[in-house]
Design a protein around this motif. Structure first.
Motif, PDB file in Angstrom:
ATOM      1  N   PRO A  61      51.928   0.406  33.285  1.00 50.69           N
ATOM      2  CA  PRO A  61      53.052   0.025  34.146  1.00 50.69           C
ATOM      3  C   PRO A  61      52.556  -0.563  35.467  1.00 50.69           C
ATOM      4  CG  PRO A  61      53.342   2.239  33.271  1.00 50.69           C
ATOM      5  CD  PRO A  61      51.937   1.821  32.944  1.00 50.69           C
ATOM      6  N   ASP A  64      56.386  -0.076  38.798  1.00 44.82           N
ATOM      7  CA  ASP A  64      57.107   1.078  39.349  1.00 44.82           C
ATOM      8  C   ASP A  64      56.927   1.118  40.873  1.00 44.82           C
ATOM      9  OD1 ASP A  64      54.279   2.279  38.346  1.00 44.82           O
ATOM     10  OD2 ASP A  64      54.992   3.282  40.140  1.00 44.82           O
ATOM     11  N   ASP A 114      57.536  13.387  42.235  1.00 38.65           N
ATOM     12  CA  ASP A 114      58.111  13.179  40.895  1.00 38.65           C
ATOM     13  C   ASP A 114      57.152  12.353  40.039  1.00 38.65           C
ATOM     14  OD1 ASP A 114      59.973  13.124  38.813  1.00 38.65           O
ATOM     15  OD2 ASP A 114      61.012  11.375  39.617  1.00 38.65           O
ATOM     16  N   HIS A 115      56.644  11.296  40.624  1.00 39.13           N
ATOM     17  CA  HIS A 115      55.760  10.386  39.900  1.00 39.13           C
ATOM     18  C   HIS A 115      54.453  11.073  39.484  1.00 39.13           C
ATOM     19  CE1 HIS A 115      54.400   6.249  38.989  1.00 39.13           C
ATOM     20  NE2 HIS A 115      53.209   6.713  39.305  1.00 39.13           N
ATOM     21  N   SER A 118      54.931  13.794  36.971  1.00 43.25           N
ATOM     22  CA  SER A 118      55.214  13.149  35.690  1.00 43.25           C
ATOM     23  C   SER A 118      53.918  12.683  35.013  1.00 43.25           C
ATOM     24  CB  SER A 118      56.154  11.971  35.942  1.00 43.25           C
ATOM     25  OG  SER A 118      56.300  11.211  34.802  1.00 43.25           O
ATOM     26  N   VAL A 134      61.254  12.795  30.760  1.00 44.34           N
ATOM     27  CA  VAL A 134      62.019  12.438  31.956  1.00 44.34           C
ATOM     28  C   VAL A 134      62.228  13.682  32.820  1.00 44.34           C
ATOM     29  CG1 VAL A 134      63.217  10.451  30.951  1.00 44.34           C
ATOM     30  CG2 VAL A 134      64.237  12.731  30.762  1.00 44.34           C
ATOM     31  N   THR A 135      62.414  13.462  34.095  1.00 41.55           N
ATOM     32  CA  THR A 135      62.635  14.567  35.024  1.00 41.55           C
ATOM     33  C   THR A 135      64.024  15.146  34.806  1.00 41.55           C
ATOM     34  OG1 THR A 135      61.458  13.170  36.604  1.00 41.55           O
ATOM     35  CG2 THR A 135      62.413  15.212  37.461  1.00 41.55           C
ATOM     36  N   ALA A 136      64.099  16.458  34.581  1.00 44.43           N
ATOM     37  CA  ALA A 136      65.406  17.124  34.461  1.00 44.43           C
ATOM     38  C   ALA A 136      65.725  17.892  35.740  1.00 44.43           C
ATOM     39  CB  ALA A 136      65.415  18.062  33.260  1.00 44.43           C
ATOM     40  N   GLN A 137      64.698  18.445  36.364  1.00 41.95           N
ATOM     41  CA  GLN A 137      64.883  19.169  37.632  1.00 41.95           C
ATOM     42  C   GLN A 137      63.644  18.971  38.486  1.00 41.95           C
ATOM     43  OE1 GLN A 137      65.660  23.332  37.095  1.00 41.95           O
ATOM     44  NE2 GLN A 137      67.697  22.991  36.254  1.00 41.95           N
ATOM     45  N   ARG A 164      60.416  20.975  23.887  1.00 40.17           N
ATOM     46  CA  ARG A 164      60.665  19.701  24.578  1.00 40.17           C
ATOM     47  C   ARG A 164      60.559  19.852  26.091  1.00 40.17           C
ATOM     48  NH1 ARG A 164      66.401  18.270  23.253  1.00 40.17           N
ATOM     49  NH2 ARG A 164      65.929  16.429  24.440  1.00 40.17           N
ATOM     50  N   LYS A 165      60.416  21.080  26.575  1.00 45.34           N
ATOM     51  CA  LYS A 165      60.433  21.315  28.025  1.00 45.34           C
ATOM     52  C   LYS A 165      59.014  21.496  28.567  1.00 45.34           C
ATOM     53  CE  LYS A 165      63.568  24.661  27.699  1.00 45.34           C
ATOM     54  NZ  LYS A 165      64.636  25.622  28.061  1.00 45.34           N
ATOM     55  N   LEU A 185      60.753  20.242  36.159  1.00 35.73           N
ATOM     56  CA  LEU A 185      60.979  20.424  34.716  1.00 35.73           C
ATOM     57  C   LEU A 185      61.188  19.044  34.116  1.00 35.73           C
ATOM     58  CD1 LEU A 185      61.774  21.934  32.083  1.00 35.73           C
ATOM     59  CD2 LEU A 185      64.126  22.011  32.987  1.00 35.73           C
ATOM     60  N   ILE A 187      61.719  16.875  30.416  1.00 34.22           N
ATOM     61  CA  ILE A 187      62.185  17.091  29.038  1.00 34.22           C
ATOM     62  C   ILE A 187      61.893  15.848  28.204  1.00 34.22           C
ATOM     63  CG2 ILE A 187      64.249  17.461  27.616  1.00 34.22           C
ATOM     64  CD1 ILE A 187      65.293  19.306  29.748  1.00 34.22           C
ATOM     65  N   ARG A 190      65.187  12.438  23.190  1.00 29.96           N
ATOM     66  CA  ARG A 190      65.200  12.197  21.736  1.00 29.96           C
ATOM     67  C   ARG A 190      64.846  10.743  21.427  1.00 29.96           C
ATOM     68  NH1 ARG A 190      69.732  15.476  22.487  1.00 29.96           N
ATOM     69  NH2 ARG A 190      69.429  17.598  21.726  1.00 29.96           N
TER      70      ARG A 190
HETATM   71  C1  MFK Z   1      53.322   5.009  35.637  1.00 26.93           C
HETATM   72  C2  MFK Z   1      54.721   4.551  35.405  1.00 26.93           C
HETATM   73  C3  MFK Z   1      55.810   5.463  35.349  1.00 26.93           C
HETATM   74  C4  MFK Z   1      55.433   6.881  35.555  1.00 26.93           C
HETATM   75  C5  MFK Z   1      56.533   7.808  35.406  1.00 26.93           C
HETATM   76  C6  MFK Z   1      57.465   7.893  36.511  1.00 26.93           C
HETATM   77  C7  MFK Z   1      58.666   8.567  36.017  1.00 26.93           C
HETATM   78  C8  MFK Z   1      59.184   9.580  36.936  1.00 26.93           C
HETATM   79  C9  MFK Z   1      60.117  10.444  36.188  1.00 26.93           C
HETATM   80  C10 MFK Z   1      61.538   9.956  36.283  1.00 26.93           C
HETATM   81  O1  MFK Z   1      61.959   9.494  37.297  1.00 26.93           O
HETATM   82  S1  MFK Z   1      62.539  10.103  34.867  1.00 26.93           S
HETATM   83  C11 MFK Z   1      64.115   9.458  35.424  1.00 26.93           C
HETATM   84  C12 MFK Z   1      64.991  10.535  36.030  1.00 26.93           C
HETATM   85  N1  MFK Z   1      65.464  11.442  35.014  1.00 26.93           N
HETATM   86  C13 MFK Z   1      66.483  11.099  34.184  1.00 26.93           C
HETATM   87  O2  MFK Z   1      67.019  10.025  34.227  1.00 26.93           O
HETATM   88  C14 MFK Z   1      66.901  12.135  33.180  1.00 26.93           C
HETATM   89  C15 MFK Z   1      68.406  12.119  32.960  1.00 26.93           C
HETATM   90  N2  MFK Z   1      68.804  13.227  32.086  1.00 26.93           N
HETATM   91  C16 MFK Z   1      68.712  13.121  30.723  1.00 26.93           C
HETATM   92  O3  MFK Z   1      68.341  12.077  30.187  1.00 26.93           O
HETATM   93  C17 MFK Z   1      69.079  14.318  29.925  1.00 26.93           C
HETATM   94  O4  MFK Z   1      69.914  15.170  30.675  1.00 26.93           O
HETATM   95  C18 MFK Z   1      67.828  15.109  29.430  1.00 26.93           C
HETATM   96  C19 MFK Z   1      66.982  14.241  28.509  1.00 26.93           C
HETATM   97  C20 MFK Z   1      66.973  15.620  30.619  1.00 26.93           C
HETATM   98  C21 MFK Z   1      68.311  16.332  28.662  1.00 26.93           C
HETATM   99  O5  MFK Z   1      69.268  15.919  27.748  1.00 26.93           O
HETATM  100  P1  MFK Z   1      69.236  16.424  26.243  1.00 26.93           P
HETATM  101  O6  MFK Z   1      70.576  16.117  25.649  1.00 26.93           O
HETATM  102  O7  MFK Z   1      68.040  15.861  25.555  1.00 26.93           O
HETATM  103  O8  MFK Z   1      69.034  17.980  26.466  1.00 26.93           O
HETATM  104  P2  MFK Z   1      69.555  19.136  25.574  1.00 26.93           P
HETATM  105  O9  MFK Z   1      70.965  19.433  25.907  1.00 26.93           O
HETATM  106  O10 MFK Z   1      69.203  18.875  24.130  1.00 26.93           O
HETATM  107  O11 MFK Z   1      68.665  20.337  26.132  1.00 26.93           O
HETATM  108  C22 MFK Z   1      67.337  20.551  25.716  1.00 26.93           C
HETATM  109  C23 MFK Z   1      66.860  21.784  26.468  1.00 26.93           C
HETATM  110  O12 MFK Z   1      66.622  21.422  27.858  1.00 26.93           O
HETATM  111  C24 MFK Z   1      67.486  22.174  28.702  1.00 26.93           C
HETATM  112  N3  MFK Z   1      67.953  21.265  29.749  1.00 26.93           N
HETATM  113  C25 MFK Z   1      68.478  20.056  29.593  1.00 26.93           C
HETATM  114  N4  MFK Z   1      68.731  19.481  30.779  1.00 26.93           N
HETATM  115  C26 MFK Z   1      68.347  20.375  31.702  1.00 26.93           C
HETATM  116  C27 MFK Z   1      68.336  20.374  33.120  1.00 26.93           C
HETATM  117  N5  MFK Z   1      68.755  19.299  33.832  1.00 26.93           N
HETATM  118  N6  MFK Z   1      67.873  21.443  33.737  1.00 26.93           N
HETATM  119  C28 MFK Z   1      67.404  22.504  33.054  1.00 26.93           C
HETATM  120  N7  MFK Z   1      67.350  22.575  31.700  1.00 26.93           N
HETATM  121  C29 MFK Z   1      67.830  21.516  31.049  1.00 26.93           C
HETATM  122  C30 MFK Z   1      68.607  22.660  27.807  1.00 26.93           C
HETATM  123  O13 MFK Z   1      69.182  23.825  28.322  1.00 26.93           O
HETATM  124  C31 MFK Z   1      67.865  22.898  26.524  1.00 26.93           C
HETATM  125  O14 MFK Z   1      67.133  24.104  26.606  1.00 26.93           O
HETATM  126  P3  MFK Z   1      66.898  25.036  25.306  1.00 26.93           P
HETATM  127  O15 MFK Z   1      66.106  24.201  24.330  1.00 26.93           O
HETATM  128  O16 MFK Z   1      66.133  26.203  25.838  1.00 26.93           O
HETATM  129  O17 MFK Z   1      68.268  25.361  24.807  1.00 26.93           O
END
Ligand code: MFK
Length: 203
Positions: A61, A64, A114-115, A118, A134-137, A164-165, A185, A187, A190
């Motif tokens: 990348p 970014d 965050d970066h 990650s 992706v960042t969830a928290q 996945r966490k 955190l 995740i 999919r």
């Molecule tokens: C070098 C170049 C680049 C480098 C990387 C830089 C990247 C920096 C990182 C980012 O900025 S990523 C962008 C910001 N993040 C997002 O846009 C994420 C937006 N959120 C989502 O896409 C979804 O909410 C997410 C994928 C996180 C979860 O959705 P899912 O439908 O896949 O979750 P699901 O409901 O199946 O839950 C799976 C598990 O995670 C848990 N979970 C989901 N969201 C959570 C949350 N927000 N907090 C805590 N736990 C969470 C949920 O309880 C569950 O736990 P268990 O398996 O124990 O039951």
């Protein structure tokens, strides 16, 4: 040797920094015209690419806002990953990142942590489902201000994997003292890298 696009981004970084040092002045009208002329040229000659595709499909990348060498918003930092999986980078934050007078903006601290958290996870993902992480928290504690123009270290390490966490923790330190600490955190979505046409993987 830097690629031409890296050189252009570097020139733009220099200009952004200089613009934060000048006072409002009618003479700047002429600079505005010149900048629009450069943008007109870019728009006319290079505006036919689909930027999202380019970002997704590059080997490393480069766009970014933290380590993207072709993104003038990025300083850019170089993130190294040690054999123990610790990711770290050094950076001197300048005026474009200022919040309170002479100090780093707290949101910029969050962005950089965050970066780097990650990347600590992306480089240690054996056992993690094969989706984009992706960042969830992201939880931050601001212990001390981060001064501008001083060497800061941003570091992070993975702390656990649970299906996945994936969790990571890190900090921004200045002079060997922790100024901002973070826990994140992440995740695995999919959507798998293989599902994105032409994608080679990545975070
Ligand atoms: C070098 C170049 C680049 C480098 C990387 C830089 C990247 C920096 C990182 C980012 O900025 S990523 C962008 C910001 N993040 C997002 O846009 C994420 C937006 N959120 C989502 O896409 C979804 O909410 C997410 C994928 C996180 C979860 O959705 P899912 O439908 O896949 O979750 P699901 O409901 O199946 O839950 C799976 C598990 O995670 C848990 N979970 C989901 N969201 C959570 C949350 N927000 N907090 C805590 N736990 C969470 C949920 O309880 C569950 O736990 P268990 O398996 O124990 O039951």
């Amino acid at each position: 040797m830097p690629a031409p696009l890296e050189d252009v981004a570097d020139a733009l970084r220099r200009m952004m920094d200089l613009l934060l040092r000048v006072d409002d002045d009618p003479a700047l009208g002429h600079i505005t015209s010149e900048l629009h002329a450069v943008s007109d040229l870019l728009e006319a000659e290079f505006d036919d690419e689909r930027p999202f595709d380019k970002m997704l499909h590059s080997d490393a990348p480069r766009h970014d806002p933290v380590s993207g060498v072709e993104n003038a918003i990025a300083p850019p930092i170089v993130v190294e990953v040690d054999s123990d999986g610790t990711a770290h980078a050094e950076v001197d934050f300048g005026l474009p990142y200022q919040g309170p007078k002479g100090l780093l903006h707290g949101g910029i601290s969050a962005l950089f942590l965050d970066h780097v958290l990650s990347l600590a996870n992306s480089n240690n993902r054996s056992g993690v489902d094969n989706g984009f992480l992706v960042t969830a928290q992201l939880s931050l504690r601001y212990h001390k201000p981060v001064p501008l123009f001083e060497r800061a270290t941003v570091s992070a390490r993975q702390t656990s994997i649970d299906g996945r966490k994936v969790r990571a923790a890190g900090e921004i330190s200045v002079g060997g003292e922790v100024a901002v600490s973070a826990e994140g955190l992440f995740i695995a979505t999919r959507i798998r890298p293989a599902d994105v046409p032409g994608d080679k993987g990545g975070a």
